[in-house]
Write a protein that holds these residues in place. Structure first.
Motif, PDB file in Angstrom:
ATOM      1  N   ASN A  67     -29.094 -49.195  20.126  1.00  0.00           N
ATOM      2  CA  ASN A  67     -28.513 -50.386  20.607  1.00  0.00           C
ATOM      3  C   ASN A  67     -28.593 -51.476  19.867  1.00  0.00           C
ATOM      4  OD1 ASN A  67     -26.144 -51.591  22.293  1.00  0.00           O
ATOM      5  ND2 ASN A  67     -28.000 -52.575  23.189  1.00  0.00           N
ATOM      6  N   LYS A 100     -27.507 -51.321  16.252  1.00  0.00           N
ATOM      7  CA  LYS A 100     -26.037 -51.524  16.294  1.00  0.00           C
ATOM      8  C   LYS A 100     -25.778 -53.079  16.267  1.00  0.00           C
ATOM      9  CE  LYS A 100     -23.056 -49.248  18.160  1.00  0.00           C
ATOM     10  NZ  LYS A 100     -22.095 -48.417  19.248  1.00  0.00           N
ATOM     11  N   GLN A 101     -26.529 -53.621  17.309  1.00  0.00           N
ATOM     12  CA  GLN A 101     -26.264 -55.108  17.237  1.00  0.00           C
ATOM     13  C   GLN A 101     -26.822 -55.722  15.876  1.00  0.00           C
ATOM     14  OE1 GLN A 101     -24.613 -56.731  19.546  1.00  0.00           O
ATOM     15  NE2 GLN A 101     -24.143 -54.627  20.336  1.00  0.00           N
ATOM     16  N   LEU A 113     -24.504 -58.517  13.177  1.00  0.00           N
ATOM     17  CA  LEU A 113     -25.132 -59.792  13.033  1.00  0.00           C
ATOM     18  C   LEU A 113     -25.710 -59.812  11.258  1.00  0.00           C
ATOM     19  CD1 LEU A 113     -26.232 -62.480  13.707  1.00  0.00           C
ATOM     20  CD2 LEU A 113     -28.266 -61.611  14.665  1.00  0.00           C
ATOM     21  N   LEU A 153     -16.598 -54.245  14.580  1.00  0.00           N
ATOM     22  CA  LEU A 153     -16.418 -54.910  16.020  1.00  0.00           C
ATOM     23  C   LEU A 153     -15.438 -54.345  16.660  1.00  0.00           C
ATOM     24  CD1 LEU A 153     -17.191 -58.740  15.697  1.00  0.00           C
ATOM     25  CD2 LEU A 153     -18.580 -56.896  17.233  1.00  0.00           C
ATOM     26  N   ASN A 188     -15.696 -50.478  17.322  1.00  0.00           N
ATOM     27  CA  ASN A 188     -16.794 -50.431  18.524  1.00  0.00           C
ATOM     28  C   ASN A 188     -16.290 -50.710  19.757  1.00  0.00           C
ATOM     29  OD1 ASN A 188     -19.710 -49.759  19.324  1.00  0.00           O
ATOM     30  ND2 ASN A 188     -19.587 -52.210  19.837  1.00  0.00           N
ATOM     31  N   PHE A 211     -21.911 -64.915  17.588  1.00  0.00           N
ATOM     32  CA  PHE A 211     -22.498 -64.907  16.221  1.00  0.00           C
ATOM     33  C   PHE A 211     -22.686 -65.826  15.260  1.00  0.00           C
ATOM     34  CE2 PHE A 211     -20.916 -60.476  16.827  1.00  0.00           C
ATOM     35  CZ  PHE A 211     -22.281 -59.749  16.718  1.00  0.00           C
ATOM     36  N   ASN A 260     -26.469 -67.355  16.011  1.00  0.00           N
ATOM     37  CA  ASN A 260     -27.330 -66.350  15.566  1.00  0.00           C
ATOM     38  C   ASN A 260     -27.177 -66.086  14.153  1.00  0.00           C
ATOM     39  OD1 ASN A 260     -28.052 -65.738  18.298  1.00  0.00           O
ATOM     40  ND2 ASN A 260     -26.435 -64.191  18.551  1.00  0.00           N
ATOM     41  N   VAL A 320     -32.492 -60.027  17.156  1.00  0.00           N
ATOM     42  CA  VAL A 320     -31.802 -59.184  18.131  1.00  0.00           C
ATOM     43  C   VAL A 320     -32.901 -58.490  19.157  1.00  0.00           C
ATOM     44  CG1 VAL A 320     -30.478 -56.966  18.438  1.00  0.00           C
ATOM     45  CG2 VAL A 320     -29.719 -58.671  16.787  1.00  0.00           C
ATOM     46  N   ASN A 327     -32.853 -59.033  22.887  1.00  0.00           N
ATOM     47  CA  ASN A 327     -32.820 -57.736  23.788  1.00  0.00           C
ATOM     48  C   ASN A 327     -34.152 -57.559  24.799  1.00  0.00           C
ATOM     49  OD1 ASN A 327     -33.969 -54.450  23.783  1.00  0.00           O
ATOM     50  ND2 ASN A 327     -31.884 -54.678  24.203  1.00  0.00           N
TER      51      ASN A 327
END
Length: 315
Positions: free
Chosen positions: A38, A41-42, A46, A225, A228, A240, A243, A273, A277
């Motif tokens: 995960n 994926k993030q 980004l 995006l 998903n 985003f 970030n 990320v 997380n």
């Protein structure tokens, strides 16, 4: 290479490794396969966006519209798929939307001579308004073609295909920025536009191309995006913005200090990320993430400015 130089070039990268080891040891479930995938994926979303912003910075321009352009591209894709347009055409339209926004930014900056800070903020506002106009303020949702959803949800074995796509895009961006004449010209334009112009480089086209690449990255990210999430909303890429900027600025503190670079942006995205997380898994309040992001942005700029100042005095 001296120890001081090693710290400048690899210090942030090493700090990222230390952060990873810390989270492995103390963040509950951080080391689980599902969580690590995960995270990657993030990072994919980004990092692709940050690659575009990086190209803009390499040319010594800003693109503050990339998040809103990504959202606009997403709702273009969502609206077309929802009206049963073939998904490849919808994807092409979404990517074309991103490219068009990049070209617009390039035109405003190079032809009309509007500073990129202002022109891209204007483009961001236009994109935001268009996204709300298309959707009426609501999200497009539905049961869409499985082949389209595979782009964002599919797996090869246990590895999400989006991670593989991102690695391919990373390699392409690295080659373009460092191993091609075009990339060298963009870098020369950003480092000293007047000198580049006198050496025969078409600096106007370099800036247009760099901003167009940023728009292209926004359009491509929108595809992943929407695939998903199986939905498209007017501000789905809003988070985003900061970030992506933070990832790129953090990337400027490693590998080629004080210079925007693709590999640094990728590692910067990974660090951001992971940190986000890990804070969630450690039970930190949501506002802690915003505070940490602000610290990263300020510290990255401070470190880059310090490196540039030392380099100037060394000349």
């Amino acid at each position: 290479m001296t120890l001081k130089k090693l710290v400048e070039v690899y210090g942030t990268f090493v700090a990222g490794i230390v952060l990873f080891l810390f989270l492995l040891s103390f963040a509950p479930n951080f080391a689980s396969t599902a969580n690590l995938l995960n995270v990657l994926k993030q990072v994919s979303f980004l990092s692709i966006l940050s690659f575009g912003f990086t190209f803009a910075l390499i040319s010594s321009e800003l693109d503050l519209s990339f998040a809103n352009v990504c959202s606009l591209s997403a709702v273009v894709i969502g609206s077309l798929i929802s009206t049963e347009v073939a998904w490849p055409l919808a994807v092409a339209a979404g990517i074309a939307c991103g490219i068009a926004a990049g070209l617009l930014n390039g035109f405003l900056v190079t032809i009309l001579k509007v500073p990129s800070l202002i022109s891209t903020l204007g483009t961001a506002s236009i994109a935001n308004g268009l996204a709300f106009m298309i959707t009426g303020g609501v999200a497009f949702v539905g049961r869409w073609d499985a082949n389209f959803l595979f782009l964002g949800r599919g797996k090869l074995g246990v590895v999400p295909v989006i991670i593989l796509f991102t690695l391919v895009i990373l390699a392409a961006a690295l080659i373009l920025s460092t191993q091609t004449r075009t990339g060298v010209h963009i870098q020369a334009t950003g480092e000293n536009e007047e000198a580049a112009r006198r050496s025969g480089i078409n600096t106007r086209n370099c800036k247009i191309l760099a901003l167009t690449i940023s728009g292209l990255a926004a359009g491509v990210t929108a595809v992943f995006l929407v695939a998903n999430l199986s939905s498209a909303a007017p501000q789905m890429a809003g988070d985003f913005m900061l970030n992506g900027i933070a990832a790129t600025l953090l990337g400027m503190t490693m590998f080629t200090p004080a210079k925007p670079n693709i590999l640094g942006s990728f590692v910067g995205a990974l660090i951001i990320v992971m940190l986000s997380n890990g804070l969630v898994l450690l039970g930190a309040q949501y506002y802690i993430q915003d505070i940490m992001l602000g610290i990263i942005i300020i510290a990255s700029v401070a470190v880059s400015a310090s490196v540039l100042k030392r380099a100037a005095f060394a000349l």
